[in-house]
Design a protein around this motif. Sequence first.
Motif, short mmCIF file in Angstrom:
data_model
loop_
_atom_site.label_atom_id
_atom_site.label_comp_id
_atom_site.label_asym_id
_atom_site.label_seq_id
_atom_site.Cartn_x
_atom_site.Cartn_y
_atom_site.Cartn_z
N SER A 31 0.81 -1.22 0.00
CA SER A 31 0.00 0.00 0.00
C SER A 31 0.85 1.27 0.00
N ASP A 32 2.10 1.15 0.44
CA ASP A 32 2.99 2.31 0.50
C ASP A 32 3.86 2.46 -0.75
N GLN A 33 3.86 1.43 -1.59
CA GLN A 33 4.74 1.44 -2.76
C GLN A 33 4.26 2.44 -3.82
N ILE A 34 5.24 3.05 -4.49
CA ILE A 34 4.94 3.89 -5.65
C ILE A 34 4.47 3.00 -6.78
N GLU A 35 3.56 3.50 -7.61
CA GLU A 35 3.05 2.73 -8.73
C GLU A 35 4.20 2.13 -9.54
N THR A 36 4.08 0.85 -9.88
CA THR A 36 5.03 0.09 -10.70
C THR A 36 6.40 -0.08 -10.04
N SER A 37 6.54 0.27 -8.76
CA SER A 37 7.86 0.19 -8.13
C SER A 37 8.39 -1.23 -8.04
N SER A 38 7.49 -2.21 -8.04
CA SER A 38 7.93 -3.60 -7.95
C SER A 38 7.78 -4.35 -9.28
N SER A 39 7.38 -3.65 -10.34
CA SER A 39 7.21 -4.31 -11.64
C SER A 39 8.56 -4.64 -12.24
N ASN A 40 8.61 -5.69 -13.06
CA ASN A 40 9.86 -6.09 -13.69
C ASN A 40 10.40 -4.99 -14.60
N GLU A 41 9.50 -4.21 -15.18
CA GLU A 41 9.89 -3.13 -16.08
C GLU A 41 10.75 -2.10 -15.35
N ARG A 42 10.47 -1.91 -14.07
CA ARG A 42 11.20 -0.93 -13.27
C ARG A 42 12.68 -1.29 -13.15
N TYR A 43 13.02 -2.57 -13.29
CA TYR A 43 14.39 -3.03 -13.06
C TYR A 43 15.11 -3.46 -14.34
N ARG A 44 14.44 -3.36 -15.48
CA ARG A 44 15.04 -3.95 -16.67
C ARG A 44 16.38 -3.29 -17.03
N ASP A 45 17.28 -4.16 -17.43
CA ASP A 45 18.62 -3.75 -17.82
C ASP A 45 18.71 -3.85 -19.34
N TYR A 46 18.96 -2.74 -19.99
CA TYR A 46 19.01 -2.81 -21.46
C TYR A 46 20.43 -2.76 -22.01
N GLY A 47 21.35 -3.30 -21.23
CA GLY A 47 22.68 -3.62 -21.73
C GLY A 47 23.63 -2.47 -21.95
N THR A 48 23.55 -1.45 -21.10
CA THR A 48 24.40 -0.26 -21.29
C THR A 48 25.63 -0.23 -20.40
N LEU A 49 25.67 -1.08 -19.39
CA LEU A 49 26.75 -1.02 -18.41
C LEU A 49 28.13 -1.17 -19.05
N MET A 128 24.44 6.00 -17.69
CA MET A 128 25.21 7.24 -17.82
C MET A 128 26.56 6.94 -18.45
N PHE A 129 27.08 7.91 -19.22
CA PHE A 129 28.32 7.69 -19.96
C PHE A 129 29.15 8.97 -19.98
N ILE A 130 30.47 8.80 -20.03
CA ILE A 130 31.35 9.96 -20.17
C ILE A 130 31.54 10.19 -21.66
N ASN A 131 31.10 11.31 -22.14
CA ASN A 131 30.95 11.57 -23.57
C ASN A 131 32.19 12.15 -24.24
N GLN A 132 33.11 12.68 -23.45
CA GLN A 132 34.34 13.26 -23.98
C GLN A 132 35.40 13.22 -22.89
N PRO A 133 36.66 13.41 -23.23
CA PRO A 133 37.70 13.37 -22.20
C PRO A 133 37.43 14.36 -21.07
N VAL A 134 37.55 13.89 -19.83
CA VAL A 134 37.33 14.72 -18.66
C VAL A 134 38.53 14.60 -17.73
N MET A 135 38.64 15.56 -16.84
CA MET A 135 39.72 15.59 -15.87
C MET A 135 39.14 15.53 -14.45
#
Length: 331
Positions: A31-49, A128-135
Amino acid sequence: MQPIDVVVPWVNSDDKKWLNKKEKYVDCNASDQIETSSSNERYRDYGTLKYLFRSIEENASWIHKIYLVTDDQKPDWLDTSNKKVEIIDHTEIIESKYLPVFNSSVIEMNVYKIKNLSENFIYFNDDMFINQPVMPKDFFVNGKPRDYRIYTSIVPKEGFMHILVSDDILINRFVKGKWPISTYGLMSAKYGKTQMRNLIFYPQLRTSGIPGYLDPHGPLSFNKKSFYIAKKLWKDELEKNNFHKFRQYDDITIWLIRYLQLELGNFVSRNTKFNGRYTINDIKKIKNDLIKEHSKTICINDTNTDNYDSKVQLIHNLLEEKFPKKSSFEK
């Protein structure tokens, strides 16, 4: 130079063992959960790591170590013999009485407990990705996190906005009657026209409180000490937060630590356009930024959309073109 580590939480949403474990607890505090917070879609990994790791090696080779925070999981492609990467299981940073946990809000609020984590660290999500050389100075100057202090209103469009309000409530209690604790970063030439927001909200900030913050949705720079300050300020609230197995309306997130650093003046101002934020629907904009490198870092959020698989494949193609070289983190 002080070492700077990277922390990345990650979950393999296709792992049957993990899915079965999640299903056992899915009705916990439902009852306290945000909508869809436990759905599988919420956790899907689309291979960016993998591309995040490639972007770090290509554009920020000075990073000391990458800590990948998981729940008894490991990417198939990851070469754990590389001394610059270490997998941190939830059991290493979260007490057993709170486990298992499927709530990123809880996980991220405990990452400071990673053994040997550097005082200065950067928190990434796997999209998230580093898009150009950073220091190093792009993220820290004299040990202080780079960030911007821009106030704005919170527009309640979805359940997630409750979480931002929860963070803001704690910050407003902290600064009540003494805002600004620090005036640093209220105005900066680096903000450009964006700082007009602070002028607009200044009367409210002085009399009524903080309405909300403009958030970067990109890599966040943190001092580990900021988490310890927060623990002293909000011990009971953080203890309660640890019991939230899935996202709840009253979650406390790592944004609270960011806001604390801003209010204490513990940061060095930087350009608000440092990070570019997109969703998987923004194919043309993503391609343009990756090629022309308008942003130093970019975030490509997953979202509900038509033709999901085809759009994910297009994103993969763009990232493969941008980062074609296999990193030393891969087998």
